[in-house]
Design a protein around this motif. Structure first.
Motif, short mmCIF file in Angstrom:
data_model
loop_
_atom_site.label_atom_id
_atom_site.label_comp_id
_atom_site.label_asym_id
_atom_site.label_seq_id
_atom_site.Cartn_x
_atom_site.Cartn_y
_atom_site.Cartn_z
N PRO A 1 0.56 3.43 -3.66
CA PRO A 1 -0.71 3.98 -3.16
C PRO A 1 -1.69 4.32 -4.27
O PRO A 1 -2.89 4.47 -4.01
CB PRO A 1 -0.26 5.24 -2.41
N TYR B 1 -7.24 2.28 6.23
CA TYR B 1 -5.83 2.63 6.36
C TYR B 1 -5.30 3.20 5.05
O TYR B 1 -4.59 4.22 5.05
CB TYR B 1 -5.00 1.41 6.76
N LEU B 2 -5.63 2.55 3.95
CA LEU B 2 -5.17 3.01 2.63
C LEU B 2 -5.66 4.43 2.36
O LEU B 2 -4.89 5.29 1.89
CB LEU B 2 -5.66 2.06 1.54
N TRP C 1 -3.73 6.94 4.49
CA TRP C 1 -2.38 7.17 4.00
C TRP C 1 -2.39 8.00 2.72
O TRP C 1 -1.57 8.89 2.54
CB TRP C 1 -1.67 5.83 3.77
N ARG C 2 -3.32 7.71 1.82
CA ARG C 2 -3.43 8.51 0.60
C ARG C 2 -3.68 9.98 0.94
O ARG C 2 -3.08 10.88 0.33
CB ARG C 2 -4.59 7.98 -0.26
N ILE D 1 -8.81 -0.89 3.94
CA ILE D 1 -9.09 0.20 3.00
C ILE D 1 -9.18 1.53 3.74
O ILE D 1 -8.83 2.58 3.18
CB ILE D 1 -10.39 -0.09 2.21
N MET E 1 0.83 -1.21 0.00
CA MET E 1 0.00 0.00 0.00
C MET E 1 0.86 1.26 0.00
O MET E 1 0.52 2.25 -0.63
CB MET E 1 -0.94 -0.01 1.21
N HIS E 2 2.00 1.21 0.70
CA HIS E 2 2.88 2.37 0.74
C HIS E 2 3.70 2.49 -0.54
O HIS E 2 3.98 3.59 -0.99
CB HIS E 2 3.82 2.27 1.95
N TRP F 1 -6.32 -0.89 -4.88
CA TRP F 1 -6.29 -2.07 -4.02
C TRP F 1 -7.69 -2.41 -3.49
O TRP F 1 -8.48 -1.53 -3.16
CB TRP F 1 -5.37 -1.84 -2.82
#
Length: 309
Positions: free
Chosen positions: A214, A249-250, A253-254, A247, A210-211, A218
């Protein structure tokens, strides 16, 4: 492979400019209330107990010489000598605290000193500190790490010295100590956190993907496949370890990456949208506004104005 924790630490921009030396003579106890700021302890000599109170539980740990402890979002905590338990929130504390240059003397001012510690507030320079701190454990306790032991020794030596530029050297040493503690996962608390997720090899793979990418679309099913787990098992394990669904978390982070790019300026909105996984500026704008509470253009303008002020 990209290191998610290193990215979080880099975005947090941690520093430790505020510290004071505390010397204590048993018996003693101190209770403190904070406002959510990060707080740290460096044990230079002796031992003590540390009680950390959160909204849902209390943890008590023993700190020994050479240990480092960090509470990323401190609300209430207490410390005491080993001959007693740290006081609870409603307990009256009658220990004498005597101010001294650079710190405080705790307990009998004429008694033998058996504990010396450096304590203080850290600062996180990121405007997204609240989001990023939520990815860290409730507390971090590091012991037996050679690199940290060396740093603690250097901090202790510097705190006892009267050399030129002492305060500057201390601030930089504490910053390095803070970063070393944040990236040390071996002694981390078992509370839900990014560090706990990274200690699980299967979840670590999903986090790194994911990192690393990004912008990719996903899904939980794809991440579960990459982690060699069933969808339901992956979702449950990730949510329990990290403290939020995959998701979620994703998305967090985005948005953290998007905020950084917007604050920096110089990148077209279409490029920012693409780099954080959105096919158009409009869909990115809707998602950003829902998450942040303002459109990306206004956020970028505020960032530029704040930097110029």
């Amino acid at each position: 492979m990209i290191d998610p924790l290193a990215e979080v630490v880099a975005l947090l921009r941690p520093g430790a400019p505020f510290s004071k030396l505390v010397i204590a003579s048993a018996p003693w106890a101190v209770r403190r209330t904070e406002t959510g700021r990060p707080f740290y302890f460096v044990l230079l000599q002796g031992s003590c107990r540390l009680r950390i109170d959160s909204a849902t539980r209390s943890d008590t740990i023993t700190l020994n010489e050479g240990d480092f402890a960090l509470i990323p979002s401190a609300r209430a905590f207490a410390t005491s000598s080993l001959d007693r338990q740290p006081p609870a929130h409603d307990e009256v504390v009658d220990t004498a605290i005597t101010p001294m240059p650079g710190g405080a003397r705790v307990g009998d001012p004429d008694g033998p000193v058996d504990t010396r510690m450096l304590v203080g507030n850290c600062v996180f320079g990121s405007p997204d500190a609240a989001l990023l701190v939520s990815l860290l454990p409730d507390w971090v306790h590091v012991r037996g790490e050679d690199r940290l032991s060396t740093l603690v020794q250097l901090v202790g030596d510097e705190s006892r010295s009267d050399r030129p530029a002492r305060e500057i050297v201390m601030a930089h040493l504490l910053e390095v100590l803070l970063i070393e503690a944040l990236r040390s996962t071996a002694s981390a608390s078992t509370s839900s956190s990014l560090m706990r997720g990274l200690s699980d090899p299967r979840l670590a793979l999903a986090l790194r993907l994911m990192h690393q990418r990004p912008s990719e679309s996903w899904t939980v099913a794809q991440l579960a496949r990459e982690s060699a787990m069933s969808r339901s098992a992956f979702f449950e394990r990730f949510s329990e370890a990290v403290g939020m669904a995959p998701i979620e978390y994703l998305l967090a982070w985005r948005m953290a990456l998007a905020k950084q790019l917007l604050r920096q300026g110089g990148t077209a909105m279409s490029d920012i949208a693409e780099r954080v996984g959105y096919s158009s500026v409009s869909t990115f704008g809707v998602a950003f506004t829902r998450h942040v509470g303002m459109p990306p253009g206004r956020y970028a303008k505020q960032g530029i104005e704040a930097a110029a002020a």
